[in-house]
Design a protein around this motif. Structure first.
Motif, short mmCIF file in Angstrom:
data_model
loop_
_atom_site.label_atom_id
_atom_site.label_comp_id
_atom_site.label_asym_id
_atom_site.label_seq_id
_atom_site.Cartn_x
_atom_site.Cartn_y
_atom_site.Cartn_z
N GLY A 1 0.80 -1.23 0.00
CA GLY A 1 0.00 0.00 0.00
C GLY A 1 0.83 1.27 0.00
O GLY A 1 0.37 2.34 0.44
N ILE A 2 2.06 1.18 -0.50
CA ILE A 2 2.95 2.34 -0.53
C ILE A 2 2.86 3.01 -1.90
O ILE A 2 2.93 2.31 -2.93
N PRO A 3 2.72 4.34 -1.97
CA PRO A 3 2.71 5.03 -3.28
C PRO A 3 4.00 4.75 -4.06
O PRO A 3 5.09 4.70 -3.48
N THR A 4 3.86 4.54 -5.36
CA THR A 4 5.03 4.25 -6.20
C THR A 4 5.13 5.25 -7.35
O THR A 4 4.12 5.81 -7.79
N HIS A 5 6.34 5.43 -7.81
CA HIS A 5 6.61 6.26 -9.00
C HIS A 5 7.65 5.53 -9.84
O HIS A 5 8.59 4.94 -9.29
N THR A 6 7.49 5.62 -11.16
CA THR A 6 8.55 5.19 -12.06
C THR A 6 9.03 6.42 -12.82
O THR A 6 8.21 7.17 -13.37
N LEU A 7 10.33 6.63 -12.82
CA LEU A 7 10.91 7.74 -13.58
C LEU A 7 12.07 7.15 -14.38
O LEU A 7 13.11 6.82 -13.82
N SER A 8 11.85 6.98 -15.69
CA SER A 8 12.89 6.35 -16.51
C SER A 8 13.99 7.36 -16.84
O SER A 8 13.71 8.44 -17.37
N HIS A 9 15.22 6.95 -16.56
CA HIS A 9 16.36 7.83 -16.89
C HIS A 9 16.47 8.00 -18.39
O HIS A 9 17.06 8.96 -18.88
N LYS A 10 15.87 7.04 -19.15
CA LYS A 10 15.99 7.11 -20.61
C LYS A 10 15.21 8.29 -21.20
O LYS A 10 15.43 8.68 -22.34
N ALA A 11 14.31 8.85 -20.42
CA ALA A 11 13.50 9.97 -20.92
C ALA A 11 14.23 11.31 -20.78
O ALA A 11 13.68 12.36 -21.12
N PHE A 12 15.47 11.27 -20.28
CA PHE A 12 16.19 12.53 -20.04
C PHE A 12 17.50 12.55 -20.82
O PHE A 12 18.12 11.51 -21.04
N ASP A 13 17.89 13.76 -21.22
CA ASP A 13 19.11 13.90 -22.02
C ASP A 13 20.37 13.81 -21.17
O ASP A 13 21.44 13.46 -21.67
N SER A 14 20.26 14.17 -19.91
CA SER A 14 21.49 14.17 -19.09
C SER A 14 21.18 13.63 -17.70
O SER A 14 20.03 13.61 -17.25
N ARG A 15 22.25 13.21 -17.03
CA ARG A 15 22.15 12.73 -15.65
C ARG A 15 21.58 13.83 -14.76
O ARG A 15 20.74 13.59 -13.88
N GLU A 16 22.04 15.08 -14.99
CA GLU A 16 21.61 16.19 -14.14
C GLU A 16 20.09 16.42 -14.27
O GLU A 16 19.41 16.68 -13.29
#
Ligand code: GRF
Length: 217
Positions: free
Chosen positions: A52-67
């Motif tokens: 029952g813990i809120p989850t998020h997925t954030l794919s690093h592939k959707a970003f141009d840089s690490r920053e």
């Protein structure tokens, strides 16, 4: 709400499960406010949903840089105002800005007796180096990879017939003991961070942290 923490994962999430179990059993007085993964198929996300813990997925592939990825991740984390960020198998190198933002309030678990075997494939590397023992470290995260102040280590002997898998299983079992312990100490204010050093009960810990034994509470 008890002590809010956010957990970052990339994979199986067995360390996350250990934290969930201990908080359900009342041994760890924290609220896991959210679990965030950079991989949509991380099994740890299912463990979180189940609890029952809120989850998020954030794919690093959707970003141009690490920053840029780290900045977006930071926004999600900070929505929850966690008092501690727990990296539990989060397989990303962190930007300096991200690591600095959470300095003194972000922990990682690394499967070696740091400073030995930073980076990947630690079990095989320990076997190849003919080490007598191998282990795991919980440490504060600093901008340099696997180099922050160590809080606690647990060690096991390497047997002649150990493979990377068998050794990895033994290390995982130790991880599930010492990570919840370190998180509990932090949440109770017993572990603190000053001038790049880890302290336990106001005493500076040695560079290798405290060595786990089953009398530690
Ligand atoms: C563990 O071996 C941990 O030491 C390393 O990543 C692995 C995560 O395992 N940082 P799990 O996803 O918690 O099962």
């Amino acid at each position: 709400m008890s002590f809010p923490i956010v957990v970052l994962i990339s994979g199986s999430g067995s360390n996350l499960q250990a934290l969930i179990n201990q908080s359900l059993q009342g041994q760890l007085n924290v609220t896991i406010s959210a679990v965030i993964s950079n991989k949509a198929d991380a099994y740890g996300l299912e463990r979180a949903r189940e609890a029952g813990i809120p989850t998020h997925t954030l794919s690093h592939k959707a970003f141009d840089s690490r920053e840029e990825f780290d900045a977006a991740l930071q926004i999600i984390i900070d929505q929850y105002s966690p008092k501690l960020v727990v990296l539990a198998g989060f397989m990303r190198i962190l930007s300096e800005g991200f690591a600095t933002h959470y300095l003194g309030r972000m922990l990682n678990i690394h499967p070696s007796l740091l400073p030995k075997f930073k980076g990947l494939d630690t079990h095989q590397r320990a076997i190849d180096a003919r080490e007598k023992e191998h282990g795991v470290s919980v440490h504060f995260v600093s901008p340099e990879l696997d180099a922050g102040a160590v809080i606690i280590q647990a060690a096991t002997l390497i047997e002649n017939n150990d493979t990377a898998d068998s050794l990895g299983n033994k290390i995982h079992a130790l991880e599930h003991i010492i990570y919840p312990l370190a998180v509990r100490w932090f949440s109770e204010g017993r572990v603190t961070f000053h001038d790049g050093k880890a302290l336990l009960d106001h005493k500076e810990l040695p560079a290798s942290g405290i060595l786990y034994n089953n009398t530690l509470q």
